[in-house]
Design an enzyme around this catalytic site. Structure first.
Site, short mmCIF file in Angstrom:
data_model
loop_
_atom_site.label_atom_id
_atom_site.label_comp_id
_atom_site.label_asym_id
_atom_site.label_seq_id
_atom_site.Cartn_x
_atom_site.Cartn_y
_atom_site.Cartn_z
N HIS A 75 -9.42 -4.84 -9.36
CA HIS A 75 -8.07 -4.43 -8.99
C HIS A 75 -7.39 -3.76 -10.17
O HIS A 75 -7.58 -4.13 -11.33
CB HIS A 75 -7.24 -5.60 -8.44
CG HIS A 75 -6.96 -6.71 -9.41
ND1 HIS A 75 -5.93 -6.68 -10.32
CD2 HIS A 75 -7.58 -7.91 -9.59
CE1 HIS A 75 -5.90 -7.81 -11.01
NE2 HIS A 75 -6.91 -8.57 -10.60
N ASP A 77 -4.02 -3.37 -10.79
CA ASP A 77 -2.71 -3.85 -11.26
C ASP A 77 -2.88 -5.02 -12.22
O ASP A 77 -3.96 -5.61 -12.33
CB ASP A 77 -1.84 -4.25 -10.08
CG ASP A 77 -2.43 -5.41 -9.28
OD1 ASP A 77 -3.65 -5.38 -9.02
OD2 ASP A 77 -1.69 -6.33 -8.90
N ASP A 114 -7.23 -8.91 -16.97
CA ASP A 114 -7.25 -9.29 -15.56
C ASP A 114 -6.47 -8.22 -14.79
O ASP A 114 -5.25 -8.26 -14.73
CB ASP A 114 -6.59 -10.66 -15.38
CG ASP A 114 -6.46 -11.09 -13.94
OD1 ASP A 114 -7.14 -10.50 -13.07
OD2 ASP A 114 -5.67 -12.01 -13.68
N GLU A 144 -3.20 -6.53 -6.24
CA GLU A 144 -3.91 -7.79 -5.98
C GLU A 144 -3.05 -8.99 -6.37
O GLU A 144 -3.05 -10.02 -5.69
CB GLU A 144 -5.23 -7.80 -6.76
CG GLU A 144 -6.14 -8.99 -6.46
CD GLU A 144 -5.94 -10.17 -7.39
OE1 GLU A 144 -6.53 -11.22 -7.14
OE2 GLU A 144 -5.17 -10.04 -8.38
N GLU A 145 -2.31 -8.85 -7.46
CA GLU A 145 -1.66 -10.01 -8.07
C GLU A 145 -0.46 -10.54 -7.27
O GLU A 145 -0.10 -11.70 -7.41
CB GLU A 145 -1.20 -9.68 -9.49
CG GLU A 145 -2.33 -9.31 -10.46
CD GLU A 145 -3.20 -10.50 -10.83
OE1 GLU A 145 -3.00 -11.60 -10.28
OE2 GLU A 145 -4.09 -10.34 -11.67
N ASP A 168 -13.78 -9.63 -10.96
CA ASP A 168 -12.46 -10.22 -11.22
C ASP A 168 -12.57 -11.72 -11.48
O ASP A 168 -11.68 -12.48 -11.12
CB ASP A 168 -11.54 -9.94 -10.02
CG ASP A 168 -10.09 -10.34 -10.29
OD1 ASP A 168 -9.69 -10.37 -11.47
OD2 ASP A 168 -9.38 -10.63 -9.31
N HIS A 458 -2.35 -14.36 -16.88
CA HIS A 458 -1.00 -14.38 -16.31
C HIS A 458 0.03 -14.90 -17.31
O HIS A 458 1.16 -15.22 -16.92
CB HIS A 458 -0.92 -15.22 -15.03
CG HIS A 458 -1.79 -14.70 -13.93
ND1 HIS A 458 -1.83 -15.28 -12.68
CD2 HIS A 458 -2.63 -13.64 -13.86
CE1 HIS A 458 -2.67 -14.61 -11.90
NE2 HIS A 458 -3.18 -13.61 -12.62
#
Length: 487
Positions: A75, A77, A114, A144-145, A168, A458
């Protein structure tokens, strides 16, 4: 080691370029354009669907034309989080990276590995001239997030391959073959502001420095949740003293992260302000002891602050009681022995935002069993409804169930053993992967997920273990060399 010595150079060069491009979730337009231009400039078939997902197709190398087609997917983003004292504009500024021993990390922000490192591996493969492979489709999904909406919006037929390798995952040496489904629960408490009565003393409390982390992959690590800790103190305080009033509570940023900082403003009768401050210090010491193995850098502050209008006392009390009561953390463990004691069902209180008219709580529920996901959402929702909140649930995303007859699992496992002389761990993951959505649109698609080691995703502490990037690159390219012939 400096950044010029990172191996494999082709992958880290692509990653460095990606980190120059702002790509917050839901605002990936610059990254979409970059990928479109990249594919076209390399003379490759490049398409962008109506959702914004990008696919770049590369023909097989000589002699590999009759192999099955492999989809590589990541992904585009990234989660955008920073330290509270760092000035950074995620819509315009490039990520500033540096090497810390064997780790690559960023200056006060999320790193974007990520899943930027997955994107970089795809581009490196597409640019390669010396890696044997059959037909390849490289897919880059958006958003995705914050809900997997790129994968959700992808129509059947956009991908045409036989196998899919999702890049991922965050632990080298682990091959993921299953993932949790997930859904968000949002609770809104509406209120009227009231002017503060005379004789109240306003105090602003702040907690920061928690480790935080991914609310799926890290939920079993028993890390402190800033919202739950602050809520515990408020519950203790309103039960101990009369006349304690709440003005605001703010914590957390992302629906899929364990909140690492937060604050509230309360007003207390002037004659108990010293007692409340003493209680705060005692509570802080107890919490530090409780989380002494996971969160060693907690910072607790409480100080006087300016007066402001208060939340209606009945609403505030119901909100505080709900925070104390609501489930948070691991709810159930998988019973399937093939999944090796993985978390099955969990819930995480992720964020609270106070405005002049309401206070909104967002939480995320996850499960590998969809009926238990429904139950967990209902449990959390019922708690907030009993407290008088308006409750809604997102549509969410499905779980990805393990295939016992997976040909790709065998190929990937055998490749790993051949390269590294040891068995990989084959397991499920409690986080959500786009494979769950792909399994609905492409029920015959054989899928696995693997990737290099990441830690503290994150969060601004996100870091990428440099040696594992070479290992995953070697593993990926070896798998591609050993894809079987078409039937």
């Amino acid at each position: 080691m400096n950044k010029n010595e990172l191996k494999p150079a082709v992958v880290f060069e692509e990653f460095a370029k990606i980190n120059q491009i702002p790509r917050p979730s839901k605002r990936e337009e610059k990254m979409i354009e970059y990928l479109r231009n990249w594919g076209q400039s390399h003379g490759l078939d490049t398409q962008v669907d109506e959702t914004g997902n990008v696919i770049i197709r590369k023909p097989a190398t000589a002699g590999m034309e009759n192999r099955k087609t492999v989809i590589l997917q990541s992904h585009m983003d990234m989660v955008c989080d920073k330290l509270v004292d760092v000035t950074f504009d995620f819509d315009n500024d490039p990520i500033r990276t540096y090497v810390d021993g064997e780790w690559l990390t960023a200056e006060g922000t999320t790193l974007g590995a990520d899943d930027g490192i997955g994107c970089a591996m795809e581009l490196a493969l597409l640019a390669s001239q010396d890696i044997p492979h059959g037909p390849v489709e490289c897919v880059f999904t958006r958003d995705e997030e914050t809900g997997l909406t790129g994968a959700e919006g992808m129509k059947a037929g956009f991908m045409t391959g036989d196998y899919l390798i999702n890049l991922d995952s965050e632990d080298e040496g682990e091959i993921f073959v299953s993932c949790a489904g997930g859904r968000n629960t949002t609770a809104r408490f509406a209120f009227q502001r009231e002017e503060a009565p005379a004789g109240l003393f306003f105090m602003r409390a702040q907690l920061k420095g928690l480790v935080g982390g991914h609310s799926g992959d890290d939920i079993e690590k028993k890390r402190a949740n800033a919202i739950k800790l602050l809520g515990r103190f408020l519950y203790q305080t309103v039960n101990k003293y009369e006349g304690v009033r709440l003005a605001r509570f703010d914590s957390g940023k992302m629906h899929n992260a364990i909140p690492r900082d937060g604050m509230f403003v309360i007003a207390v009768p002037s004659d108990i302000k010293d007692n409340v401050k003493a209680d705060w210090n005692i509570f802080a010491a107890q919490a530090e002891e409780e989380f002494c193995f996971t969160d060693t850098n907690m910072v607790w502050t409480m100080e006087s602050t300016d007066a402001e209008p208060l939340i209606d006392s009945q609403v505030a009390d119901r909100f505080i009681f709900a925070l104390q009561a609501v489930d948070n953390g691991v709810y159930a463990i998988c019973q399937d022995p093939a999944l090796n004691g993985m978390v099955e069902t969990s819930s995480n209180i992720a964020s609270i935002v106070t405005t002049e008219r309401d206070i909104t709580i967002v939480s995320s529920q996850r499960s590998n069993v969809m009926s238990n996901l429904d139950n967990m959402c209902a449990t959390v929702g019922a708690c907030f409804r009993l407290a008088g909140a308006e409750v809604s649930h997102s549509d969410g995303y499905p779980a990805w169930k393990m295939r016992s007859d997976s040909d790709l699992q065998r190929i990937v496992r055998e490749s790993y053993v051949r390269l590294f002389g040891k068995e990989p761990v084959v397991r499920g993951i409690h986080a959500g992967l786009e494979c769950g959505l792909f399994s609905e649109r492409y029920p015959n698609l054989d899928m696995v997920s693997f990737g290099p080691t990441l830690r503290f995703v994150h969060t601004p502490d996100e870091r990428l273990h440099i040696p594992t990037v070479q290992m995953v690159w070697d593993h990926l390219t070896d798998v591609l060399k050993n894809i079987p012939l078409k039937a």
